[in-house]
Motif scaffolding. Structure first.
Motif, PDB file in Angstrom:
ATOM      1  N   GLY A   9       0.818  -1.209   0.000  1.00 24.15           N
ATOM      2  CA  GLY A   9       0.000   0.000   0.000  1.00 24.15           C
ATOM      3  C   GLY A   9       0.849   1.254   0.000  1.00 24.15           C
ATOM      4  N   LEU A  10       1.927   1.251   0.778  1.00 22.99           N
ATOM      5  CA  LEU A  10       2.811   2.409   0.836  1.00 22.99           C
ATOM      6  C   LEU A  10       3.540   2.600  -0.489  1.00 22.99           C
ATOM      7  N   GLN A  11       3.966   1.489  -1.096  1.00 19.92           N
ATOM      8  CA  GLN A  11       4.631   1.581  -2.396  1.00 19.92           C
ATOM      9  C   GLN A  11       3.690   2.157  -3.449  1.00 19.92           C
ATOM     10  N   HIS A  12       2.426   1.746  -3.392  1.00 21.37           N
ATOM     11  CA  HIS A  12       1.428   2.277  -4.330  1.00 21.37           C
ATOM     12  C   HIS A  12       1.217   3.766  -4.097  1.00 21.37           C
ATOM     13  N   PHE A  13       1.154   4.161  -2.826  1.00 22.95           N
ATOM     14  CA  PHE A  13       0.962   5.577  -2.508  1.00 22.95           C
ATOM     15  C   PHE A  13       2.118   6.413  -3.049  1.00 22.95           C
ATOM     16  N   ARG A  14       3.345   5.960  -2.794  1.00 25.51           N
ATOM     17  CA  ARG A  14       4.515   6.721  -3.215  1.00 25.51           C
ATOM     18  C   ARG A  14       4.633   6.798  -4.735  1.00 25.51           C
ATOM     19  N   SER A  15       4.235   5.746  -5.409  1.00 28.11           N
ATOM     20  CA  SER A  15       4.343   5.738  -6.872  1.00 28.11           C
ATOM     21  C   SER A  15       3.299   6.638  -7.522  1.00 28.11           C
ATOM     22  N   HIS A  16       2.191   6.887  -6.821  1.00 28.31           N
ATOM     23  CA  HIS A  16       1.126   7.721  -7.385  1.00 28.31           C
ATOM     24  C   HIS A  16       1.092   9.133  -6.791  1.00 28.31           C
ATOM     25  N   GLN A  17       1.899   9.402  -5.774  1.00 28.38           N
ATOM     26  CA  GLN A  17       1.899  10.733  -5.162  1.00 28.38           C
ATOM     27  C   GLN A  17       2.596  11.733  -6.077  1.00 28.38           C
ATOM     28  N   PRO A  18       1.954  12.879  -6.371  1.00 30.93           N
ATOM     29  CA  PRO A  18       2.595  13.902  -7.201  1.00 30.93           C
ATOM     30  C   PRO A  18       3.910  14.365  -6.574  1.00 30.93           C
ATOM     31  N   ILE A  19       4.855  14.701  -7.407  1.00 25.77           N
ATOM     32  CA  ILE A  19       6.180  15.075  -6.923  1.00 25.77           C
ATOM     33  C   ILE A  19       6.113  16.317  -6.047  1.00 25.77           C
ATOM     34  N   TYR A  20       5.207  17.268  -6.370  1.00 23.46           N
ATOM     35  CA  TYR A  20       5.129  18.491  -5.580  1.00 23.46           C
ATOM     36  C   TYR A  20       4.614  18.207  -4.172  1.00 23.46           C
ATOM     37  N   MET A  21       3.771  17.166  -4.028  1.00 28.46           N
ATOM     38  CA  MET A  21       3.292  16.801  -2.694  1.00 28.46           C
ATOM     39  C   MET A  21       4.428  16.182  -1.885  1.00 28.46           C
ATOM     40  N   SER A  22       5.226  15.375  -2.537  1.00 20.15           N
ATOM     41  CA  SER A  22       6.359  14.747  -1.861  1.00 20.15           C
ATOM     42  C   SER A  22       7.382  15.785  -1.420  1.00 20.15           C
ATOM     43  N   LEU A  23       7.670  16.749  -2.301  1.00 18.93           N
ATOM     44  CA  LEU A  23       8.639  17.790  -1.968  1.00 18.93           C
ATOM     45  C   LEU A  23       8.143  18.675  -0.831  1.00 18.93           C
ATOM     46  N   ALA A  24       6.811  18.836  -0.736  1.00 16.95           N
ATOM     47  CA  ALA A  24       6.241  19.653   0.333  1.00 16.95           C
ATOM     48  C   ALA A  24       6.153  18.895   1.655  1.00 16.95           C
ATOM     49  N   GLY A  25       6.525  17.624   1.644  1.00 19.66           N
ATOM     50  CA  GLY A  25       6.567  16.863   2.882  1.00 19.66           C
ATOM     51  C   GLY A  25       5.285  16.166   3.271  1.00 19.66           C
ATOM     52  N   TRP A  26       4.337  16.032   2.328  1.00 23.01           N
ATOM     53  CA  TRP A  26       3.093  15.346   2.636  1.00 23.01           C
ATOM     54  C   TRP A  26       3.351  13.832   2.658  1.00 23.01           C
ATOM     55  N   THR A  27       3.031  13.206   3.783  1.00 18.40           N
ATOM     56  CA  THR A  27       3.252  11.773   3.949  1.00 18.40           C
ATOM     57  C   THR A  27       1.960  10.996   3.752  1.00 18.40           C
ATOM     58  N   CYS A  28       2.089   9.689   3.735  1.00 17.62           N
ATOM     59  CA  CYS A  28       0.918   8.826   3.604  1.00 17.62           C
ATOM     60  C   CYS A  28      -0.047   9.051   4.765  1.00 17.62           C
ATOM     61  N   ARG A  29       0.477   9.154   5.973  1.00 20.10           N
ATOM     62  CA  ARG A  29      -0.388   9.372   7.138  1.00 20.10           C
ATOM     63  C   ARG A  29      -1.070  10.737   7.075  1.00 20.10           C
ATOM     64  N   ASP A  30      -0.354  11.749   6.581  1.00 17.78           N
ATOM     65  CA  ASP A  30      -0.974  13.064   6.397  1.00 17.78           C
ATOM     66  C   ASP A  30      -2.165  12.962   5.446  1.00 17.78           C
ATOM     67  N   ASP A  31      -1.981  12.191   4.387  1.00 19.81           N
ATOM     68  CA  ASP A  31      -3.057  12.013   3.418  1.00 19.81           C
ATOM     69  C   ASP A  31      -4.243  11.284   4.046  1.00 19.81           C
ATOM     70  N   CYS A  32      -3.955  10.305   4.895  1.00 19.63           N
ATOM     71  CA  CYS A  32      -5.023   9.590   5.599  1.00 19.63           C
ATOM     72  C   CYS A  32      -5.822  10.556   6.477  1.00 19.63           C
ATOM     73  N   LYS A  33      -5.120  11.405   7.217  1.00 19.20           N
ATOM     74  CA  LYS A  33      -5.799  12.372   8.085  1.00 19.20           C
ATOM     75  C   LYS A  33      -6.667  13.318   7.269  1.00 19.20           C
ATOM     76  N   TYR A  34      -6.144  13.738   6.125  1.00 17.88           N
ATOM     77  CA  TYR A  34      -6.889  14.668   5.271  1.00 17.88           C
ATOM     78  C   TYR A  34      -8.171  14.022   4.742  1.00 17.88           C
ATOM     79  N   GLU A  35      -8.056  12.812   4.203  1.00 16.78           N
ATOM     80  CA  GLU A  35      -9.226  12.133   3.654  1.00 16.78           C
ATOM     81  C   GLU A  35     -10.239  11.788   4.747  1.00 16.78           C
ATOM     82  N   CYS A  36      -9.753  11.358   5.906  1.00 15.17           N
ATOM     83  CA  CYS A  36     -10.660  11.004   7.006  1.00 15.17           C
ATOM     84  C   CYS A  36     -11.323  12.239   7.599  1.00 15.17           C
ATOM     85  N   MET A  37     -10.630  13.364   7.562  1.00 19.13           N
ATOM     86  CA  MET A  37     -11.231  14.615   8.020  1.00 19.13           C
ATOM     87  C   MET A  37     -12.470  14.933   7.187  1.00 19.13           C
TER      88      MET A  37
END
Length: 350
Positions: free
Chosen positions: A45-73
């Motif tokens: 699941g983490l490998q899938h997340f990293r492969s599909h995460q836009p580069i600008y999100m990665s550079l800004a420091g958005w992690t998989c857990r951050d994304d989980c919090k955002y979607e669950c919010m």
């Protein structure tokens, strides 16, 4: 269907305490984050997340857990709205006063119940744009910085460096520009580091404004007094930052400290403006700036869910301060040029 009914039942059980509770304390939110973290933030699941995460999100420091919090919010917000409940706030810690954050800001400003604001205040849910966590506040902070930079350039073009206040005013402009840079970064990506830099730089601007006032009112005639006072302000800032960084990051203390130095800044500048109004017609600009800054600060007391999930009271406050840079630097330019003509032997205050 059964799972959905269970989620709504959990929300209904907490609805009566919605004003006193935060969204991230809701069982539905916590369970959602836990399951998302288990499924998406490890192994394949983490490998899938990293492969599909836009580069600008990665550079800004958005992690998989951050994304989980955002979607669950947003899952939690959607269920609240569907059932007719008030929009919940999120990401606060030990914050449960029914008056809400703005009410506690006012109470802390007058020195009461500050013990309740030792932890991070809650936030409204914001719709993320690209990697911008709070798009409106980030853009408004950037525009404040841009206005500051434009007026700094105009000041340096219009005022000779031989003006007694030139170097002090230029230094103040750079301090302000640095503060707006960190404000932009903080609203783009809220982390412990960017939050502290935003708060510390804001305090630095207020203290430098006090120093600017000291130089203008006392330092031109008594440079030694301004120099000693400047060192005192540096020690005050160092103590403030050290306490919050090394001892305890207390939101209530930080708020009271900034209100206190803000009042010193307001009273000193206004007193000088009133005293010199008869002989210095341009000081009305400074007085208006001080009054506007204090008046606009009350926008922070407004408490409502973001309009279109983007524009909240804090963003409106940042937007409203953009024109103030032009008026303040207009005063600074007029005053610097007046001093250049009025002072027989130019003095420079670094």
């Amino acid at each position: 269907m059964a799972g959905r009914t269970t989620l709504l039942a959990l929300l209904a059980g907490a609805a009566a305490l919605a004003d006193a509770s935060q969204g991230d304390r809701e069982p539905v939110y916590r369970d959602c984050v836990l399951r998302c973290d288990e499924w998406n933030c490890s192994g394949a699941g983490l490998q899938h997340f990293r492969s599909h995460q836009p580069i600008y999100m990665s550079l800004a420091g958005w992690t998989c857990r951050d994304d989980c919090k955002y979607e669950c919010m947003w899952l939690t917000v959607g269920l609240y709205l569907q059932e007719g409940y008030r929009v919940p706030q999120f990401h606060g810690k030990a914050w449960g006063d029914p008056m809400g954050e703005p009410g506690m800001r006012l109470l802390s400003a007058i020195g009461t119940q500050t013990h309740r604001q030792k932890k991070k205040p809650s936030e409204w849910p914001f719709s993320r744009f690209l990697f911008f966590q709070e798009p409106a506040s980030a853009v408004a902070s950037f525009l404040n910085g841009l206005a500051n930079l434009v007026m700094l350039s105009r000041y340096r073009t219009s005022v000779p460096a031989s003006s007694p206040m030139y170097h002090t005013c230029v230094a103040f402009a750079w301090v302000s520009l640095n503060a707006w840079f960190w404000s932009t970064v903080f609203h783009t990506r809220d982390t412990s580091l960017t939050e502290k830099m935003d708060y510390f730089c804001a305090s630095t601007v207020i203290l430098h404004s006090i120093y600017l006032c000291c130089v203008r009112t006392l330092g031109l005639q008594r440079p030694a007094v301004a120099s000693v006072f400047g060192r005192f302000l540096l020690l005050l800032l160092a103590a403030h930052v050290s306490y919050l960084s090394l001892v305890h990051f207390d939101y209530g203390y930080n708020m009271v400290a900034n209100v206190a130095i803000g009042l010193v800044n307001l009273v000193w500048w206004l007193g000088w403006c009133l005293w010199n109004q008869p002989r210095l017609p341009h000081v009305w600009k400074c007085a208006v700036v001080m009054l506007l800054l204090q008046g606009l600060a009350f926008l922070e007391l407004l408490d409502f869910p973001p309009i279109f999930w983007v524009l909240d009271a804090h963003a409106i406050w940042h937007i409203s301060t953009i024109p103030i840079h032009f008026l303040f630097f207009s005063f600074v330019m007029d005053d610097s040029l007046y001093l250049l003509k009025d002072t027989p032997v130019p003095l420079k205050m670094e």
